[in-house]
Write a protein that holds these residues in place. Sequence first.
Motif, PDB file in Angstrom:
ATOM      1  N   VAL A   1       0.833  -1.205   0.000  1.00  0.00           N
ATOM      2  CA  VAL A   1       0.000   0.000   0.000  1.00  0.00           C
ATOM      3  C   VAL A   1       0.870   1.258   0.000  1.00  0.00           C
ATOM      4  O   VAL A   1       0.559   2.251  -0.662  1.00  0.00           O
ATOM      5  CB  VAL A   1      -0.945  -0.006   1.221  1.00  0.00           C
ATOM      6  CG1 VAL A   1      -1.647   1.335   1.371  1.00  0.00           C
ATOM      7  CG2 VAL A   1      -1.970  -1.133   1.103  1.00  0.00           C
ATOM      8  N   ALA A   2       1.996   1.191   0.738  1.00  0.00           N
ATOM      9  CA  ALA A   2       2.875   2.359   0.858  1.00  0.00           C
ATOM     10  C   ALA A   2       3.877   2.465  -0.277  1.00  0.00           C
ATOM     11  O   ALA A   2       4.665   3.426  -0.320  1.00  0.00           O
ATOM     12  CB  ALA A   2       3.624   2.292   2.185  1.00  0.00           C
ATOM     13  N   GLY A   3       3.875   1.472  -1.179  1.00  0.00           N
ATOM     14  CA  GLY A   3       4.833   1.475  -2.268  1.00  0.00           C
ATOM     15  C   GLY A   3       6.255   1.204  -1.815  1.00  0.00           C
ATOM     16  O   GLY A   3       7.214   1.742  -2.384  1.00  0.00           O
ATOM     17  N   ARG A   4       6.384   0.358  -0.808  1.00  0.00           N
ATOM     18  CA  ARG A   4       7.699   0.047  -0.249  1.00  0.00           C
ATOM     19  C   ARG A   4       8.038  -1.421  -0.451  1.00  0.00           C
ATOM     20  O   ARG A   4       7.150  -2.273  -0.559  1.00  0.00           O
ATOM     21  CB  ARG A   4       7.729   0.365   1.253  1.00  0.00           C
ATOM     22  CG  ARG A   4       7.519   1.830   1.587  1.00  0.00           C
ATOM     23  CD  ARG A   4       7.573   2.061   3.092  1.00  0.00           C
ATOM     24  NE  ARG A   4       8.863   1.633   3.639  1.00  0.00           N
ATOM     25  CZ  ARG A   4       9.134   1.594   4.940  1.00  0.00           C
ATOM     26  NH1 ARG A   4       8.196   1.947   5.815  1.00  0.00           N
ATOM     27  NH2 ARG A   4      10.315   1.213   5.361  1.00  0.00           N
ATOM     28  N   ASP A   5       9.327  -1.710  -0.439  1.00  0.00           N
ATOM     29  CA  ASP A   5       9.808  -3.080  -0.489  1.00  0.00           C
ATOM     30  C   ASP A   5       9.649  -3.691   0.907  1.00  0.00           C
ATOM     31  O   ASP A   5      10.144  -3.111   1.886  1.00  0.00           O
ATOM     32  CB  ASP A   5      11.284  -3.076  -0.897  1.00  0.00           C
ATOM     33  CG  ASP A   5      11.887  -4.473  -1.003  1.00  0.00           C
ATOM     34  OD1 ASP A   5      11.240  -5.456  -0.599  1.00  0.00           O
ATOM     35  OD2 ASP A   5      13.024  -4.574  -1.485  1.00  0.00           O
ATOM     36  N   PRO A   6       8.982  -4.847   1.045  1.00  0.00           N
ATOM     37  CA  PRO A   6       8.857  -5.468   2.371  1.00  0.00           C
ATOM     38  C   PRO A   6      10.204  -5.720   3.046  1.00  0.00           C
ATOM     39  O   PRO A   6      10.282  -5.736   4.279  1.00  0.00           O
ATOM     40  CB  PRO A   6       8.133  -6.784   2.076  1.00  0.00           C
ATOM     41  CG  PRO A   6       7.392  -6.527   0.823  1.00  0.00           C
ATOM     42  CD  PRO A   6       8.245  -5.587   0.017  1.00  0.00           C
ATOM     43  N   ALA A   7      11.250  -5.890   2.261  1.00  0.00           N
ATOM     44  CA  ALA A   7      12.580  -6.109   2.838  1.00  0.00           C
ATOM     45  C   ALA A   7      13.105  -4.876   3.567  1.00  0.00           C
ATOM     46  O   ALA A   7      14.084  -4.968   4.315  1.00  0.00           O
ATOM     47  CB  ALA A   7      13.561  -6.526   1.752  1.00  0.00           C
ATOM     48  N   SER A   8      12.456  -3.722   3.366  1.00  0.00           N
ATOM     49  CA  SER A   8      12.904  -2.495   4.032  1.00  0.00           C
ATOM     50  C   SER A   8      12.378  -2.380   5.459  1.00  0.00           C
ATOM     51  O   SER A   8      12.721  -1.434   6.172  1.00  0.00           O
ATOM     52  CB  SER A   8      12.460  -1.262   3.230  1.00  0.00           C
ATOM     53  OG  SER A   8      11.041  -1.102   3.265  1.00  0.00           O
ATOM     54  N   VAL A   9      11.545  -3.334   5.876  1.00  0.00           N
ATOM     55  CA  VAL A   9      10.968  -3.314   7.224  1.00  0.00           C
ATOM     56  C   VAL A   9      11.382  -4.578   7.970  1.00  0.00           C
ATOM     57  O   VAL A   9      11.142  -5.687   7.507  1.00  0.00           O
ATOM     58  CB  VAL A   9       9.428  -3.222   7.182  1.00  0.00           C
ATOM     59  CG1 VAL A   9       8.857  -3.233   8.607  1.00  0.00           C
ATOM     60  CG2 VAL A   9       8.987  -1.966   6.451  1.00  0.00           C
TER      61      VAL A   9
END
Length: 225
Positions: free
Chosen positions: A21-29
């Motif tokens: 939803v946020a347009g982020r890579d899940p690996a960044s969290v």
Amino acid sequence: MTSILESLRRIQDRIASACAVAGRDPASVTLVAVSKTHPVESVAEALAAGHHVFGENRVQEAEEKFPLLRPSHPDLRLHLIGALQTNKARQAVRVADIIESLDRPKLAAALAEASQKEGRRPRLLIQVNIGREPQKAGIDPDAVDDFLGLCRETHGLDVQGLMCIPPAEGDPAPHFRAMAAMAARLGLDTLSMGMSGDFETAIAEGATHVRVGTAIFGHRPYPAG
């Protein structure tokens, strides 16, 4: 009864959805599985499920659990996320990979001395009292710049980011947004914010680490006394 493996998968799925939803890579969290008050067997179960990043509130509890697990899990990473007394600084430096609750000059000095004695330098996050709540620990938002300078220039500490716990009441998003802006302005790339009830909002606002306990390990009664 839901297993720890199933709970971890569910939380990871929610993290992935929030990132989409946020347009982020899940690996960044990074998910920090908060194992406070839960036995070493629960941590071992999470490790067996493939999770390796954990959070503990109390140094003594961390010392009881994690030295038993590290020899067979060299990729295990431990975050200390609770209030830290200065007289526990050396123990904290010895056991933790990241200390998220750096919140006052006296503790900065104690951690610097402990790091020198132990020959070990955990990464550090400054805890910010983002809601300016008198009952909570943390540096006032207006004092973070000076405190960061003190930690780095006077004590040579490895400060890599910020941590916060927003007020329990109201929308946490503005607080998370203010934290993200602060971290960006200071050139800090680690932002620990968001727990079981609000981590998706935190991800939307830029969290790099979310701290989830109950939704993974379930409820556990605290010891009496």
